[in-house]
Scaffold this motif. Sequence first.
Motif, mmCIF file in Angstrom:
data_model
loop_
_atom_site.group_PDB
_atom_site.id
_atom_site.type_symbol
_atom_site.label_atom_id
_atom_site.label_comp_id
_atom_site.label_asym_id
_atom_site.label_seq_id
_atom_site.Cartn_x
_atom_site.Cartn_y
_atom_site.Cartn_z
ATOM 1 N N HIS A 194 0.826 -1.197 0.000
ATOM 2 C CA HIS A 194 0.000 0.000 0.000
ATOM 3 C C HIS A 194 0.871 1.263 0.000
ATOM 4 O O HIS A 194 2.027 1.234 0.419
ATOM 5 C CB HIS A 194 -0.907 -0.014 1.242
ATOM 6 C CG HIS A 194 -2.087 0.871 1.124
ATOM 7 N ND1 HIS A 194 -3.151 0.585 0.284
ATOM 8 C CD2 HIS A 194 -2.398 2.047 1.735
ATOM 9 C CE1 HIS A 194 -4.054 1.545 0.388
ATOM 10 N NE2 HIS A 194 -3.616 2.453 1.262
ATOM 11 N N ILE A 195 0.270 2.349 -0.469
ATOM 12 C CA ILE A 195 0.988 3.622 -0.503
ATOM 13 C C ILE A 195 1.397 4.058 0.909
ATOM 14 O O ILE A 195 0.674 3.790 1.874
ATOM 15 C CB ILE A 195 0.145 4.728 -1.186
ATOM 16 C CG1 ILE A 195 0.972 6.016 -1.302
ATOM 17 C CG2 ILE A 195 -1.170 4.985 -0.441
ATOM 18 C CD1 ILE A 195 0.412 7.003 -2.292
ATOM 19 N N ASP A 196 2.580 4.669 0.972
ATOM 20 C CA ASP A 196 3.108 5.209 2.234
ATOM 21 C C ASP A 196 3.497 4.142 3.248
ATOM 22 O O ASP A 196 3.689 4.463 4.416
ATOM 23 C CB ASP A 196 2.093 6.178 2.892
ATOM 24 C CG ASP A 196 2.376 7.619 2.485
ATOM 25 O OD1 ASP A 196 3.486 7.873 1.957
ATOM 26 O OD2 ASP A 196 1.502 8.473 2.684
ATOM 27 N N HIS A 197 3.579 2.905 2.807
ATOM 28 C CA HIS A 197 3.988 1.868 3.749
ATOM 29 C C HIS A 197 5.509 1.733 3.844
ATOM 30 O O HIS A 197 6.013 0.878 4.551
ATOM 31 C CB HIS A 197 3.336 0.519 3.398
ATOM 32 C CG HIS A 197 1.954 0.391 3.977
ATOM 33 N ND1 HIS A 197 1.348 -0.819 4.229
ATOM 34 C CD2 HIS A 197 1.069 1.351 4.375
ATOM 35 C CE1 HIS A 197 0.136 -0.600 4.749
ATOM 36 N NE2 HIS A 197 -0.053 0.718 4.834
ATOM 37 N N GLY A 198 6.199 2.602 3.080
ATOM 38 C CA GLY A 198 7.661 2.636 3.231
ATOM 39 C C GLY A 198 8.433 1.798 2.224
ATOM 40 O O GLY A 198 9.587 1.435 2.469
ATOM 41 N N LYS A 199 7.846 1.533 1.056
ATOM 42 C CA LYS A 199 8.520 0.716 0.040
ATOM 43 C C LYS A 199 9.784 1.404 -0.474
ATOM 44 O O LYS A 199 10.870 0.827 -0.476
ATOM 45 C CB LYS A 199 7.575 0.431 -1.153
ATOM 46 C CG LYS A 199 6.367 -0.421 -0.800
ATOM 47 C CD LYS A 199 5.487 -0.704 -1.999
ATOM 48 C CE LYS A 199 4.771 0.545 -2.526
ATOM 49 N NZ LYS A 199 3.848 1.171 -1.544
ATOM 50 N N SER A 200 9.587 2.639 -0.950
ATOM 51 C CA SER A 200 10.722 3.336 -1.565
ATOM 52 C C SER A 200 11.814 3.609 -0.540
ATOM 53 O O SER A 200 13.014 3.457 -0.829
ATOM 54 C CB SER A 200 10.249 4.654 -2.187
ATOM 55 O OG SER A 200 9.252 4.396 -3.164
ATOM 56 N N GLY B 46 6.710 13.474 -2.882
ATOM 57 C CA GLY B 46 7.054 12.398 -1.955
ATOM 58 C C GLY B 46 6.267 11.125 -2.171
ATOM 59 O O GLY B 46 6.087 10.330 -1.260
ATOM 60 N N THR C 91 5.593 7.763 -5.005
ATOM 61 C CA THR C 91 6.070 7.072 -6.198
ATOM 62 C C THR C 91 4.938 7.012 -7.211
ATOM 63 O O THR C 91 3.825 6.615 -6.878
ATOM 64 C CB THR C 91 6.521 5.645 -5.837
ATOM 65 O OG1 THR C 91 7.438 5.733 -4.752
ATOM 66 C CG2 THR C 91 7.180 4.968 -7.019
ATOM 67 N N LYS D 50 8.383 0.234 9.315
ATOM 68 C CA LYS D 50 8.088 1.259 10.329
ATOM 69 C C LYS D 50 7.929 0.628 11.710
ATOM 70 O O LYS D 50 7.090 1.046 12.512
ATOM 71 C CB LYS D 50 6.814 2.035 9.956
ATOM 72 C CG LYS D 50 6.856 2.657 8.548
ATOM 73 C CD LYS D 50 5.754 3.692 8.375
ATOM 74 C CE LYS D 50 5.660 4.158 6.938
ATOM 75 N NZ LYS D 50 4.691 5.245 6.748
ATOM 76 N N ASP E 282 9.685 0.920 14.114
ATOM 77 C CA ASP E 282 10.009 1.885 15.177
ATOM 78 C C ASP E 282 8.791 2.667 15.649
ATOM 79 O O ASP E 282 8.796 3.282 16.696
ATOM 80 C CB ASP E 282 11.088 2.850 14.682
ATOM 81 C CG ASP E 282 10.644 3.613 13.443
ATOM 82 O OD1 ASP E 282 10.240 4.772 13.541
ATOM 83 O OD2 ASP E 282 10.688 2.997 12.322
ATOM 84 N N SER F 53 13.045 -1.279 10.334
ATOM 85 C CA SER F 53 12.851 0.167 10.398
ATOM 86 C C SER F 53 13.920 0.821 9.542
ATOM 87 O O SER F 53 15.116 0.636 9.786
ATOM 88 C CB SER F 53 12.967 0.681 11.840
ATOM 89 O OG SER F 53 13.100 2.089 11.815
ATOM 90 N N ALA F 54 13.462 1.560 8.550
ATOM 91 C CA ALA F 54 14.418 2.277 7.710
ATOM 92 C C ALA F 54 15.025 3.425 8.510
ATOM 93 O O ALA F 54 16.126 3.883 8.222
ATOM 94 C CB ALA F 54 13.723 2.806 6.464
ATOM 95 N N LYS F 55 14.281 3.845 9.504
ATOM 96 C CA LYS F 55 14.723 4.988 10.296
ATOM 97 C C LYS F 55 15.882 4.597 11.217
ATOM 98 O O LYS F 55 16.912 5.270 11.253
ATOM 99 C CB LYS F 55 13.556 5.508 11.132
ATOM 100 C CG LYS F 55 13.767 6.910 11.661
ATOM 101 C CD LYS F 55 12.488 7.440 12.293
ATOM 102 C CE LYS F 55 12.714 8.809 12.923
ATOM 103 N NZ LYS F 55 11.502 9.259 13.618
#
Length: 636
Positions: free
Chosen positions: A15-21, A42, A44, A119, A121, A153-155
């Motif tokens: 889904h959009i904004d789930h952190g794929k990119s 911001g 894709t 996500k 985190d 977590s990409a963060k």
Amino acid sequence: MSMNMKSVIVGTAGHIDHGKSTLVEALTGTHPDRLVEEKRRGITIDLGFAFLEENGVRFGFVDVPGHERFVSNMLAGAAGIDVLLLVIAADESIKPQTREHFDICRLLGVKRGVVALTKSDMVDKDTLELVRMEAEEFLRGSFLENAPLVPVSAKTGSGLSDLKKALSDAAAIASVKDAARYFRLPIDRAFAMKGFGSVVTGTLISGSVGPGDEVELFPRGERLRVRGVQSGGKSVERATPGQRTAVNLAGIEHTALKRGMVLAAPGKFRKTRRIDVRLELLPSARKMKQGARVHFHAGTAETIAEVFFHGEKELRPGGSALANLKLQDEVLVLPDDRFIVRQFSPVVTIGGGAVLDPLARRPMLRDTGRTAFLETLERSNHEEILAAMTERAILGLGYDEIVARTVWTDHEIRDTAKKLFDTGHAKTVSTEPLLLVSEKAFADVRRKILEKVEKFQKENPLLPGILREDLRSSLGKRVRAESFRAALDELAAQKRLDTSGELVKKAGSEITLLPEEARAKEQIEAAFASASLAVPSVKEVLAKLTVEAKRAEKLLQILLREKNLVRVSPDLVFHRQALAQLKEQLSAYKKAKGDRINVPAFKELTGITRKYAIPLLEYLDRERVTRRAGDERVIL
Ligand SMILES: Nc1nc2c(ncn2[C@@H]2O[C@H](COP(=O)(O)OP(=O)(O)O)[C@@H](O)[C@H]2O)c(=O)[nH]1
Ligand SMILES: [Mg+2]
């Protein structure tokens, strides 16, 4: 880069904004969003790409947009995925495009993947556990049932190394696509590069490509030359399957190239607007009616399709059917290619399936064998398929058609053809190029030939046989020259026909004359024999007979064929003995008077008029008994 490093395409989904990119960037160091608008907003919009070498694997990442408006872009990227990276945000869990993307990947036949709970985190441990359970529930019974679920977590970077490990494990068991098969690259981008010209990119799904290769552009049909190839941002001698590939093409403007087109091995395949497929409808879809219009996606191509079911009148949700799709635009699709269909309006993914016959025809009610044929294709047994295809090819099945319809390699084709021949299912009527005819069709040709020959001989008892060419054309256009020749050879080998020379006749058949005909034949011969060189006209001789003109003419033909009579000019016929005598006279003359003779001397020698003398001398020249030298003849 080592040449034998395994190349694997990882496609994101979710889904959009789930952190794929963001996740792709965290894994590879490259943010996949390329477009200015993507960076500004911001989100894709189109496909993005990034690369990673890890644990001896070259990963090509295809990052897809999650927004429902851009699912068609997602679809273009999903074709060619080896490993799915399904992204589920820990704070949102499963959302509509999680489901839709997952359905798409399942329908496209993606075999394996990894689930990233992104996500991590942002949520506490209990929430993370809950999302994990929801994800497990969601994936139960699917190809991802046993896939690793990795919280990341990409963060903070937590879980990233576990995820890389999981991706490497999946890559290790991903089957390597065969570089020895026919080259095919569905185009997902086309642009101009300063100093290079036109460049297209795509995921190489089959075969290989390198500088200097000739490729065919589908559906347009041009043959183009490859100037250069890049893979993962570096120039390569050959790109192999499972690699993101950029191809620099000579001889075409980049504006003529676009997503949905395909580069392929030249001269092998045919574009199509009619395909027969196995179509599967998602349980969430509404039932599909006969004649429904849907959006059709295959490879990177997208068009509209009209659906006709073979057999059924409608398709229930969760069911599947054999169907014929009529496409609005020409595409290149091949057997086993997966496709997706989306509802016409509102646009949502409702199903998909696999191509069975890429070169189908309009469904016809009287073609009652179609369903069984498609089921045979579906079972994918080479021998069965080739036998069924041969049986349905009235004119025989040629090599090029087998390639275009099956995508088999040369070895596979010849091997299968041989097996069919050995088991008596098909006859190879020509090997170079290969042409197969079903045993039944070949038996038909043989039977027809025998019938025609028999009929001809019955209707023309005074002719020794039918001319090969006449026999061939009497069979009509439905019998190819190769089948005709092979059938004649077989009938001759079986001693059923005599095919030596120009004529075909029943083996051992002789002309049998009626008593009246035999008498007439003798009369003709006698008339010319007794006339010596001063022959009567043919017309005159035939007119005196009791048989009618047509039969008389045929009796004359028999005498000519038997060489008892000889035609010297269109209206002069002589008996064999008269001509033999003439030759003796000439050699006696030569002995007595030398080897020169002129027309008056020839007339005097033979006692005939100019009317006979000139054609006879010309005949003797042709027979190399004499040779013309000015006004005279040299007796040879
Ligand atoms: N806190 C946190 N935010 C994240 C993480 N991954 C992505 N985001 C944010 O989530 C938003 C959407 O991310 P993006 O990668 O564009 O999502 P996409 O639409 O799935 O590609 C962005 O603002 C990211 O910064 C993460 O692991 N932790
Ligand atoms: Mg994105």
